[in-house]
Structure formats: structure tokens, C-alpha cells
Scaffold this active site. Sequence first.
Site, PDB file in Angstrom:
ATOM      1  N   ASP A  55       7.129   1.785   3.114  1.00 12.14           N
ATOM      2  CA  ASP A  55       8.025   0.699   2.473  1.00 12.14           C
ATOM      3  C   ASP A  55       8.685   1.124   1.279  1.00 12.14           C
ATOM      4  O   ASP A  55       7.805   2.110   0.551  1.00 12.14           O
ATOM      5  CB  ASP A  55       7.271  -0.636   2.488  1.00 12.14           C
ATOM      6  CG  ASP A  55       7.019  -1.063   3.926  1.00 12.14           C
ATOM      7  OD1 ASP A  55       7.839  -0.935   4.982  1.00 12.14           O
ATOM      8  OD2 ASP A  55       6.064  -1.883   4.152  1.00 12.14           O
ATOM      9  N   TYR A 113      -3.886   5.930   7.013  1.00 11.19           N
ATOM     10  CA  TYR A 113      -3.398   5.398   5.662  1.00 11.19           C
ATOM     11  C   TYR A 113      -4.472   5.121   4.663  1.00 11.19           C
ATOM     12  O   TYR A 113      -5.790   5.066   5.350  1.00 11.19           O
ATOM     13  CB  TYR A 113      -2.654   4.142   5.861  1.00 11.19           C
ATOM     14  CG  TYR A 113      -1.456   4.310   6.476  1.00 11.19           C
ATOM     15  CD1 TYR A 113       0.002   4.129   5.587  1.00 11.19           C
ATOM     16  CD2 TYR A 113      -1.056   4.214   7.856  1.00 11.19           C
ATOM     17  CE1 TYR A 113       1.121   4.231   6.249  1.00 11.19           C
ATOM     18  CE2 TYR A 113       0.221   4.250   8.269  1.00 11.19           C
ATOM     19  CZ  TYR A 113       1.224   4.299   7.338  1.00 11.19           C
ATOM     20  OH  TYR A 113       2.734   4.177   8.163  1.00 11.19           O
TER      21      TYR A 113
END
Length: 251
Positions: A55, A113
Amino acid sequence: MKDSTTYALTIAYDGTEYSGWQIQPNARTIQEEIQNVLSQILQEEITVIGSGRTDQGVHALKQVAHFRTKKTPDTKMLFRALNGMLPFDIRILNVSIADQSFHSQYSALSKEYHYYLCLEPIVLPFVRRFRTHVKMPLDLDLLKKGAQQFIGTKDFYSFSNSPDKGSCGKNSIRTIYRLDVVPTSDGIRFEFEGNGFLYKMVRNIVGMLLDVACKKRPIEDIEKVFLAKDRRRASRAAPPTGLFLAKITYS
């Protein structure tokens, strides 16, 4: 693409100045920057496909992407040319020729992540783009206990920002293999490893854990949010600043 060669790229980037990975109208994106440079180098229209979207404001340590070309450029030449022409906040770490069947997204077995929190009174200026500053005291025992509740195969519908669209609309069940809370020099790092992640899932989980660790919400709320299958019941997403796509694992 018939009679083409598949190339794999490993990419690092500072996502601060970009509207995410994926090309979109009237926005600067990582994918578009790389595609434009590759198309210029190879003198043909190139489509670069990433292992997944990041994002706006999210970073990558080792994003993986692939592209196909009718030409057979030398990997060392591509490496030098890409890093010579791309902006300094996008770096190509490796260029290799891949098997024709390789697909950066569909061939992935797992993704990792990392999310960084700064718990110090101030954030040092040279890491401010890569940390989320938490000024409230955290109960680290609660944080670790809460993190354990996200491990396993679960329905993460409540932790997706688009629960009825895209991949989540088809299947919101994902498996998190581990969620470690690791001490760092200025705070902590969350390490998420799973078979896949929904839209803003990591940031939504971190937001929930911070609310629990700050004692804004009881730890029992985590299970209630899972059962509710309602994004509105979960906490606000943590900022993109501290989030990195760290690793993609392939067979």
C-alpha cells in the site's frame, strides 16, 4: 508469452513517496517506475508482475517480481542499467533468469512482513520514515499473549479493509505460521509469516495489538472480533510507516 524469456527481480524500496506497488491513474507507483525503465532499456512494452501489492507508504526489503521479454538481455547488464536509471529509493538487488513457469505471485509458498515500532521518547531523524512512534506505555506481556491469538488457520474477515472484494471476497481464511515480537535497539519488531495476507491485514492486526497492549481494549476482544466477522469491530489500522515486505519464499 510464446518464445519469451522469464526474468525474476528482487527489489528493495522506500515506499514513502509512492502510492503503493500497483499502477493506478494519476499516481506514482513502484510498478510503473520499473516498467517504464525496463521498457526503455529493452525497447519493447514490458509488464512487471509483483508477488503482491504493497500500500501507499509501505516499504520492501525483498519484493519479488517477474517479467517476460522476447529478447535475452544479459542479467548483469540489466542489473546495472536498472539501478542506473531508477530513482534512488528503488533498488534492484538481483536479476536472474527464471523457469518459464515461474510466477512471482502464484509460485510463492509464503510471505513475511515486518512491522517496526519505536518506543523511545523520540524517533531518530534517519529512521523516521521506517518506524511507527508509540508514545503510550505498552504492556509487552499482553502484546505477546495477544500476538499468539493470531497464529494458525483462521478467518481474518474482520481484519481486512475490503472484506467483500478481491481475494478476501472469495476466501478470507489465511494461515499465519508465526507472529514474533522481537526486541530492537529502539523498540520492537513484529515478524509475520503466513501463506498470504488480505488487504491491510497486517496493519489491522498491529492496530488491534497496540490497543490491547495500551489497555484500551481487553485481550478477550481479539476472539470477539474474529467471531464477529465485522471490520468495524476491530481497531484502527496502524500507520503504513513501519511496515516492510521482508521476504517471499518459493519452492
